[in-house]
Design a protein around this motif. Structure first.
Motif, mmCIF file in Angstrom:
data_model
loop_
_atom_site.group_PDB
_atom_site.id
_atom_site.type_symbol
_atom_site.label_atom_id
_atom_site.label_comp_id
_atom_site.label_asym_id
_atom_site.label_seq_id
_atom_site.Cartn_x
_atom_site.Cartn_y
_atom_site.Cartn_z
ATOM 1 N N GLY A 23 2.782 -38.107 23.005
ATOM 2 C CA GLY A 23 1.731 -38.488 23.601
ATOM 3 C C GLY A 23 0.930 -37.382 22.499
ATOM 4 N N PHE A 24 1.490 -36.176 22.120
ATOM 5 C CA PHE A 24 0.985 -35.474 20.555
ATOM 6 C C PHE A 24 -0.338 -35.784 19.816
ATOM 7 N N SER A 25 0.313 -37.234 19.106
ATOM 8 C CA SER A 25 -0.754 -37.762 18.197
ATOM 9 C C SER A 25 -1.759 -38.280 18.288
ATOM 10 N N ALA A 26 -2.379 -37.859 19.505
ATOM 11 C CA ALA A 26 -3.279 -39.938 20.096
ATOM 12 C C ALA A 26 -4.557 -38.682 21.027
ATOM 13 N N VAL A 27 -5.158 -38.982 21.037
ATOM 14 C CA VAL A 27 -6.275 -38.122 21.989
ATOM 15 C C VAL A 27 -8.198 -38.475 22.651
ATOM 16 N N ASN A 28 -7.942 -37.950 23.579
ATOM 17 C CA ASN A 28 -9.468 -38.064 24.294
ATOM 18 C C ASN A 28 -10.983 -37.756 23.866
ATOM 19 N N GLY A 29 -11.109 -38.563 23.436
ATOM 20 C CA GLY A 29 -12.477 -38.523 23.210
ATOM 21 C C GLY A 29 -12.208 -37.640 22.068
ATOM 22 N N GLY A 30 -12.150 -37.447 20.792
ATOM 23 C CA GLY A 30 -11.705 -36.855 19.533
ATOM 24 C C GLY A 30 -11.271 -38.117 18.302
ATOM 25 N N ILE A 31 -10.852 -37.281 17.906
ATOM 26 C CA ILE A 31 -10.430 -38.136 16.533
ATOM 27 C C ILE A 31 -9.450 -38.383 15.686
ATOM 28 N N ILE A 32 -8.760 -39.674 15.932
ATOM 29 C CA ILE A 32 -7.415 -39.632 14.902
ATOM 30 C C ILE A 32 -7.086 -39.889 13.557
ATOM 31 N N ILE A 33 -6.711 -38.733 12.604
ATOM 32 C CA ILE A 33 -6.523 -39.023 11.735
ATOM 33 C C ILE A 33 -5.153 -39.969 11.309
ATOM 34 N N ILE A 45 9.436 -28.234 29.664
ATOM 35 C CA ILE A 45 9.811 -26.844 28.927
ATOM 36 C C ILE A 45 9.006 -25.266 29.176
ATOM 37 N N LYS A 46 9.060 -24.605 29.667
ATOM 38 C CA LYS A 46 8.249 -23.809 30.020
ATOM 39 C C LYS A 46 8.036 -22.903 28.429
ATOM 40 N N ASN A 47 9.622 -22.297 28.611
ATOM 41 C CA ASN A 47 9.511 -21.878 27.012
ATOM 42 C C ASN A 47 9.732 -22.309 25.714
ATOM 43 N N TRP A 48 9.066 -23.400 25.614
ATOM 44 C CA TRP A 48 9.390 -23.931 24.636
ATOM 45 C C TRP A 48 9.620 -23.463 23.073
ATOM 46 N N PRO A 49 8.475 -22.339 22.683
ATOM 47 C CA PRO A 49 8.567 -21.781 20.897
ATOM 48 C C PRO A 49 10.323 -21.086 20.947
ATOM 49 N N ALA A 84 -1.173 -29.064 22.336
ATOM 50 C CA ALA A 84 -0.569 -28.931 23.346
ATOM 51 C C ALA A 84 0.670 -27.906 23.625
ATOM 52 N N GLN A 85 1.794 -28.739 22.067
ATOM 53 C CA GLN A 85 3.229 -27.692 22.459
ATOM 54 C C GLN A 85 2.285 -27.228 21.009
ATOM 55 N N SER A 86 1.581 -26.964 20.246
ATOM 56 C CA SER A 86 0.944 -26.105 18.562
ATOM 57 C C SER A 86 1.136 -25.110 18.485
#
Length: 459
Positions: free
Chosen positions: A76-86, A417-421, A448-450
């Protein structure tokens, strides 16, 4: 006061959806219905200027933004509460230059539309099977599919990307990244994941001529797991790179193991090539036929239809076949799956002169070049009360398999996953942080994982 009003001078353009609009509920929904987020505003961009305006508007107001194409972000990284979706899904032109073997594809296109438009000119790009996945995120994360072993990942065929990036304090601008200009951004766009650096608006792909292909499907009884899975894992990377194949072990309640694949060649050759699989155990059903390539894409898309709306997925890579203990773990977990909608899917990537493994792990941002196979562990459900049990099952399954597999595919993201990078990017994470710092120093594009803005390197 005058200064402040100037900072907020940008107007949104495009198709704008806000809470209260009749289409708001549909517009906010993600592919994975486990997530239900409520953005302040959704902008369906129809041209690049709409994207620029949306980024500026969000920056001027300090509002969080997310970038969206096909809505297939599994966490769900492409959604957001209270922000803008482009949202770029209404930017969906495709132009093919068959003479120069390139296609210019706007990033709002779903994969089925890309395949269809390219097929009119009898060309293709190697890409995935889900018909409604957005070409934007698919490409930025890598892009695995049934032409991969011959023609590489989707990102390996990306020659140029147009991207709207943040500039200055409140601005946004379009840049073109190719091998000559902004080559570091092109490198990062080939496996560095979606939504990290800016809003991709247009891709230029190298395309391959294509006409007919041969496809197969073999179904076995679940009880043949210990014979079939090891046989497929030995065979899949060793067979000609013109053949890319998959295997899916369903939950025991379903009781099937199914392998499918696609050969750039004829049905007679394919029948010969799959003999080791047919000898592994007696199949319940076998299908081999030659079809137009566009029909093959529809055949493989069928497995992505009618799935349960909520899911948890994680991924991993296999660098050698699983030992008997690894196969036992798969059997044990699928024997006790939370419901009939759980499975383990795997696709061949490497071996036998594969185009995926011929590329250096650092030549693009996608590092998993030496893997023989990719895995997807998935649990799906409909009712919220089943959620915790399903998510825990995937978590335990991943942990149990960890001794035998490595990493994860950024397009199968997993918040647990803790060490996702390291899991997603391996050796390339340091360089990705440098690219992030150069093109998005204010960390406008974050989730969250950018990829984080790395520390400034002292000269």
């Amino acid at each position: 006061m005058a200064q402040k009003s100037k900072e907020k001078s940008t107007r949104l353009t495009g198709r704008i959806v806000i809470p209260g609009n009749p289409s708001y509920n549909t517009a906010r929904m993600e592919y994975n219905r486990r997530f239900s987020k409520f953005p302040r505003i959704i902008v369906f961009c129809q041209r690049t200027q709409d994207v620029i305006n949306a980024v500026k508007w969000a920056r001027e107001r300090g509002i969080r933004l997310r970038v969206r194409s096909g809505r297939h972000s599994y966490e769900g990284f492409s959604a957001v509460n209270g922000g803008i979706i482009i949202d770029v899904s209404e930017m969906n032109k495709v132009k093919v230059d068959r003479k120069n073997r390139v296609a210019i594809v706007q990033t709002g296109n779903p994969l089925a539309r890309v395949y269809k438009k390219l097929w009119h000119k009898r060309v293709a790009i190697p890409a995935g099977t889900a018909p409604d996945v957005g070409v934007a995120g698919l490409t930025l994360g890598g892009g695995v599919g049934l032409l991969s072993r011959k023609y590489g990942l989707t990102c390996d065929n990306l020659k140029q990307v147009k991207m709207v990036v943040a500039s200055g304090r409140y601005g946004a601008r379009t840049i073109v990244a190719d091998r000559k200009k902004h080559s570091d951004l092109l490198w990062a766009s080939r496996g560095g994941g979606g939504g990290n650096f800016g809003v991709a608006t247009e891709y230029t792909f190298r395309v391959r001529t294509i006409s007919s292909v041969s496809i197969y499907s073999i179904t076995w009884k679940w009880s043949d797991l210990e014979k079939v899975l090891p046989a497929w894992q030995r065979w899949a990377p060793s067979v000609t790179n013109r053949l890319t194949s998959t295997i899916e072990v369903a939950a025991k309640q379903v009781g099937t193991i199914v392998s499918t694949g696609q050969l750039l060649g004829g049905a007679e050759e394919l029948r010969r090539l799959i003999r080791p699989l047919l000898r592994a155990a007696t199949p319940v059903k076998v299908m081999v036929k030659t079809v137009p390539f566009i029909d093959a894409t529809k055949f493989f898309a069928e497995s992505d239809l009618n799935l349960e709306p909520k899911f948890k997925i994680t991924g991993a890579y296999g660098f050698q076949p699983l030992p008997p203990e690894g196969v036992r773990i798969i059997r044990d977990f699928l024997s006790k799956a939370p419901n009939r909608h759980a499975s383990v899917w795997s696709q061949s990537l490497g071996g036998a002169g594969s185009a995926v493994s011929r590329v250096s792990p650092t030549a693009t941002a996608y590092p998993h070049r030496k893997a023989e196979t990719i895995y997807e562990l998935s649990a799906r459900w409909r009712n919220n009360r089943e959620q915790k049990q399903n998510i825990q099952w995937v978590k335990r399954f991943r942990r149990a398999l960890r001794p035998f597999v490595k990493g994860d595919y950024v397009n199968f993201p997993d918040l647990q996953i803790k060490n996702w990078p390291k899991a997603y990017y391996g050796v390339n994470f340091g360089r990705l942080k440098q690219v992030k710092r150069k093109y998005d120093p204010h960390n406008v594009f974050r989730f969250a994982q950018s990829i984080p803005v790395g520390k400034q390197v002292r000269k």
